[in-house]
Design a protein around this motif. Structure first.
Motif, PDB file in Angstrom:
ATOM      1  N   GLU A  43      -2.862   3.488 -12.000  1.00 35.18           N
ATOM      2  CA  GLU A  43      -3.553   3.714 -10.895  1.00 35.18           C
ATOM      3  C   GLU A  43      -2.719   2.792  -9.612  1.00 35.18           C
ATOM      4  N   THR A  44      -2.734   1.638  -9.950  1.00 40.70           N
ATOM      5  CA  THR A  44      -1.946   0.783  -9.068  1.00 40.70           C
ATOM      6  C   THR A  44      -0.501   0.670  -8.848  1.00 40.70           C
ATOM      7  N   ASN A  45       0.329   1.631  -9.379  1.00 45.04           N
ATOM      8  CA  ASN A  45       1.592   1.764  -9.459  1.00 45.04           C
ATOM      9  C   ASN A  45       2.298   0.688  -9.924  1.00 45.04           C
ATOM     10  N   ARG A  46       2.352   0.204 -10.854  1.00 46.21           N
ATOM     11  CA  ARG A  46       2.970  -1.008 -11.710  1.00 46.21           C
ATOM     12  C   ARG A  46       3.896  -0.508 -12.579  1.00 46.21           C
ATOM     13  N   ASP A  50       5.588   3.010 -12.096  1.00 51.57           N
ATOM     14  CA  ASP A  50       6.040   3.017 -10.613  1.00 51.57           C
ATOM     15  C   ASP A  50       7.089   4.374 -10.520  1.00 51.57           C
ATOM     16  N   PHE A  74      -0.751  -0.333   4.866  1.00 46.14           N
ATOM     17  CA  PHE A  74      -0.567   0.530   3.459  1.00 46.14           C
ATOM     18  C   PHE A  74      -0.375  -0.649   2.338  1.00 46.14           C
ATOM     19  N   PHE A  75       0.445  -1.478   2.450  1.00 44.48           N
ATOM     20  CA  PHE A  75       0.456  -2.485   1.245  1.00 44.48           C
ATOM     21  C   PHE A  75      -0.691  -3.200   0.960  1.00 44.48           C
ATOM     22  N   GLU A  78      -2.827  -1.325  -1.157  1.00 50.01           N
ATOM     23  CA  GLU A  78      -2.446  -1.399  -2.366  1.00 50.01           C
ATOM     24  C   GLU A  78      -2.992  -2.500  -3.376  1.00 50.01           C
ATOM     25  N   TYR A  79      -2.578  -3.800  -2.512  1.00 44.47           N
ATOM     26  CA  TYR A  79      -3.134  -5.050  -3.218  1.00 44.47           C
ATOM     27  C   TYR A  79      -4.659  -5.186  -3.268  1.00 44.47           C
ATOM     28  N   ASN A  81      -6.492  -2.810  -3.969  1.00 39.38           N
ATOM     29  CA  ASN A  81      -6.786  -1.584  -5.183  1.00 39.38           C
ATOM     30  C   ASN A  81      -6.559  -2.400  -6.373  1.00 39.38           C
ATOM     31  N   MET A  82      -5.394  -3.544  -6.457  1.00 41.57           N
ATOM     32  CA  MET A  82      -5.139  -4.049  -7.574  1.00 41.57           C
ATOM     33  C   MET A  82      -6.243  -5.180  -8.014  1.00 41.57           C
TER      34      MET A  82
END
Length: 123
Positions: A43-46, A50, A74-75, A78-79, A81-82
């Motif tokens: 989900e966190t695109n790691r 990715d 945007f970033f 994302e962070y 969300n992590m």
């Protein structure tokens, strides 16, 4: 449910006990812990999930479309969300804010079933 509640404080208190890490829910719920961990990474695109960033032929769309503060927000999202996914994993499976060391070893009091701490330090 292991904690018999959806309240996050009740979930953390359900992992409290005299045996520290052995009371945490990741031991009896290990398959669910693995599924949540893998889904959280996806989900966190790691890496290795990715896919948009791993492609060499095309650049990721959000790097091209957004600039300035829009890209920063945007970033930041994302962070955030992590941080949310890792906090929920810690609360639900890893004891939340509880110490992994049993309290009786820290306060030098008698533990049921555990060796007593000596005045010289750890037993």
């Amino acid at each position: 449910m292991a904690a018999q509640s959806l309240n996050l404080v009740e979930i953390v208190n359900g992992q409290q006990g005299g045996y520290g890490v052995l009371n945490w829910f990741f031991i009896p719920l290990f398959p669910f812990f693995l599924v949540y961990l893998i889904a959280g990474i996806a989900e966190t695109n790691r890496a290795p999930f990715d896919v948009a960033r791993a492609s060499r032929r095309s650049s990721p769309v959000f790097h091209v479309e957004y600039s300035g503060m829009t890209f920063a927000v945007f970033f930041l999202a994302e962070y955030a969300n992590m941080i949310l996914v890792s906090t929920m994993c810690s609360i639900m499976f890893l004891g939340g804010w509880l110490s992994p060391v049993p309290r009786c070893l820290l306060t030098r009091s008698e533990c049921r079933g555990l060796p007593r701490a000596t005045s010289a330090g750890w037993p």
